[in-house]
Design a protein around this motif. Structure first.
Motif, PDB file in Angstrom:
ATOM      1  N   SER A 101     114.031 -47.810  72.731  1.00 45.40           N
ATOM      2  CA  SER A 101     114.358 -46.831  71.374  1.00 45.40           C
ATOM      3  C   SER A 101     112.745 -46.235  71.186  1.00 45.40           C
ATOM      4  O   SER A 101     112.735 -45.267  70.338  1.00 45.40           O
ATOM      5  N   ILE A 102     111.704 -46.907  71.626  1.00 49.73           N
ATOM      6  CA  ILE A 102     110.415 -46.460  71.357  1.00 49.73           C
ATOM      7  C   ILE A 102     109.906 -45.024  72.082  1.00 49.73           C
ATOM      8  O   ILE A 102     109.608 -43.904  71.628  1.00 49.73           O
ATOM      9  N   ALA A 103     110.286 -45.289  73.435  1.00 51.91           N
ATOM     10  CA  ALA A 103     110.158 -44.279  74.116  1.00 51.91           C
ATOM     11  C   ALA A 103     110.939 -43.097  74.260  1.00 51.91           C
ATOM     12  O   ALA A 103     112.111 -43.264  74.117  1.00 51.91           O
ATOM     13  N   VAL A 104     110.389 -41.999  74.161  1.00 53.67           N
ATOM     14  CA  VAL A 104     110.974 -40.632  74.224  1.00 53.67           C
ATOM     15  C   VAL A 104     111.095 -40.069  75.555  1.00 53.67           C
ATOM     16  O   VAL A 104     110.036 -39.716  75.900  1.00 53.67           O
ATOM     17  N   ILE A 105     112.109 -39.988  76.122  1.00 50.82           N
ATOM     18  CA  ILE A 105     112.185 -39.597  77.371  1.00 50.82           C
ATOM     19  C   ILE A 105     112.826 -38.379  77.580  1.00 50.82           C
ATOM     20  O   ILE A 105     114.163 -38.358  77.205  1.00 50.82           O
ATOM     21  N   PRO A 106     112.155 -37.282  77.646  1.00 53.31           N
ATOM     22  CA  PRO A 106     112.891 -35.754  77.907  1.00 53.31           C
ATOM     23  C   PRO A 106     113.800 -35.803  79.020  1.00 53.31           C
ATOM     24  O   PRO A 106     113.581 -36.292  80.290  1.00 53.31           O
ATOM     25  N   MET A 107     115.015 -35.399  78.754  1.00 55.24           N
ATOM     26  CA  MET A 107     116.011 -35.474  79.799  1.00 55.24           C
ATOM     27  C   MET A 107     115.913 -33.855  80.722  1.00 55.24           C
ATOM     28  O   MET A 107     116.519 -34.315  81.854  1.00 55.24           O
ATOM     29  N   ALA A 108     115.086 -33.074  80.402  1.00 57.80           N
ATOM     30  CA  ALA A 108     114.997 -31.929  81.248  1.00 57.80           C
ATOM     31  C   ALA A 108     114.389 -32.331  82.745  1.00 57.80           C
ATOM     32  O   ALA A 108     115.039 -31.568  83.627  1.00 57.80           O
ATOM     33  N   SER A 109     113.614 -33.213  82.779  1.00 56.48           N
ATOM     34  CA  SER A 109     112.807 -33.534  83.911  1.00 56.48           C
ATOM     35  C   SER A 109     113.719 -34.143  85.067  1.00 56.48           C
ATOM     36  O   SER A 109     114.077 -33.718  85.963  1.00 56.48           O
ATOM     37  N   PRO A 110     114.472 -35.277  84.511  1.00 57.93           N
ATOM     38  CA  PRO A 110     115.467 -35.837  85.592  1.00 57.93           C
ATOM     39  C   PRO A 110     116.521 -34.896  85.781  1.00 57.93           C
ATOM     40  O   PRO A 110     116.924 -34.989  87.075  1.00 57.93           O
ATOM     41  N   ARG A 111     117.147 -34.110  84.969  1.00 60.12           N
ATOM     42  CA  ARG A 111     118.199 -33.188  85.337  1.00 60.12           C
ATOM     43  C   ARG A 111     117.835 -32.132  86.080  1.00 60.12           C
ATOM     44  O   ARG A 111     118.503 -31.819  86.961  1.00 60.12           O
ATOM     45  N   GLY A 112     116.520 -31.861  86.177  1.00 60.55           N
ATOM     46  CA  GLY A 112     116.082 -30.675  87.048  1.00 60.55           C
ATOM     47  C   GLY A 112     115.926 -31.300  88.381  1.00 60.55           C
ATOM     48  O   GLY A 112     116.329 -30.556  89.225  1.00 60.55           O
ATOM     49  N   VAL A 113     115.374 -32.594  88.443  1.00 63.53           N
ATOM     50  CA  VAL A 113     115.373 -33.200  89.770  1.00 63.53           C
ATOM     51  C   VAL A 113     116.684 -33.437  90.389  1.00 63.53           C
ATOM     52  O   VAL A 113     117.219 -33.071  91.716  1.00 63.53           O
ATOM     53  N   ASN A 114     117.922 -33.695  89.514  1.00 62.37           N
ATOM     54  CA  ASN A 114     119.250 -33.979  89.924  1.00 62.37           C
ATOM     55  C   ASN A 114     119.691 -32.642  90.351  1.00 62.37           C
ATOM     56  O   ASN A 114     120.392 -32.659  91.622  1.00 62.37           O
ATOM     57  N   ASN A 115     119.519 -31.723  89.694  1.00 66.81           N
ATOM     58  CA  ASN A 115     120.042 -30.238  90.095  1.00 66.81           C
ATOM     59  C   ASN A 115     119.359 -29.744  91.453  1.00 66.81           C
ATOM     60  O   ASN A 115     120.192 -29.296  92.263  1.00 66.81           O
TER      61      ASN A 115
END
Length: 142
Positions: A101-115
């Motif tokens: 809950s403290i860590a802010v993980i941007p979802m763009a990077s994993p989504r880009g790799v998955n794409n």
């Protein structure tokens, strides 16, 4: 036991009870509260769900810990057996969930790799072994 008319009514109002409170109009919120107040277990489950959503919306770990405690207490007092696995999971994984809950993980990077992986899988259809696929993937993402 529910009467056939009540069953049909609850089947139609199921979506209201499952929907997040922030997404409901005032009229739908009132209808959801009427539904929830007809049966005590349903009301307690609905309020527990609301507490859980509040816990998940916490902005920092201290707030998340307090809201987690409030949710666990409310769900334990409500004594609804369907919440037991959730409470066990929270008890076992709470330190990790609060850390997340403290860590802010941007979802763009994993989504880009998955794409990229999906595109490569389409391009690489027919590779005979995994090593060629892996080499091509590493070349592609660099």
């Amino acid at each position: 036991m529910l009467l056939p008319q009540q069953r049909k009514y609850f089947k139609r109002s199921r979506k209201l009870l499952l929907c997040h409170m922030n997404k409901l109009s005032d009229e739908n919120k009132a209808a959801a509260f009427v539904d929830a107040n007809l049966f005590p277990d349903l009301r307690e489950a609905y309020l527990s769900k609301k507490k859980f959503y509040e816990f998940m919306a916490a902005n920092n770990s201290i707030e998340a810990a307090n809201r987690s405690r409030a949710f666990r207490l409310h769900a334990a007092v409500a004594d609804i057996q369907e919440f037991a696995p959730c409470l066990t999971m929270l008890r076992n994984w709470e330190p990790y969930i609060l850390t997340l809950s403290i860590a802010v993980i941007p979802m763009a990077s994993p989504r880009g790799v998955n794409n990229s992986i999906k595109v490569l899988k389409r391009i690489a259809y027919g590779y005979r072994n995994f090593q060629n696929f892996r080499r091509n993937f590493l070349y592609y993402i660099n």
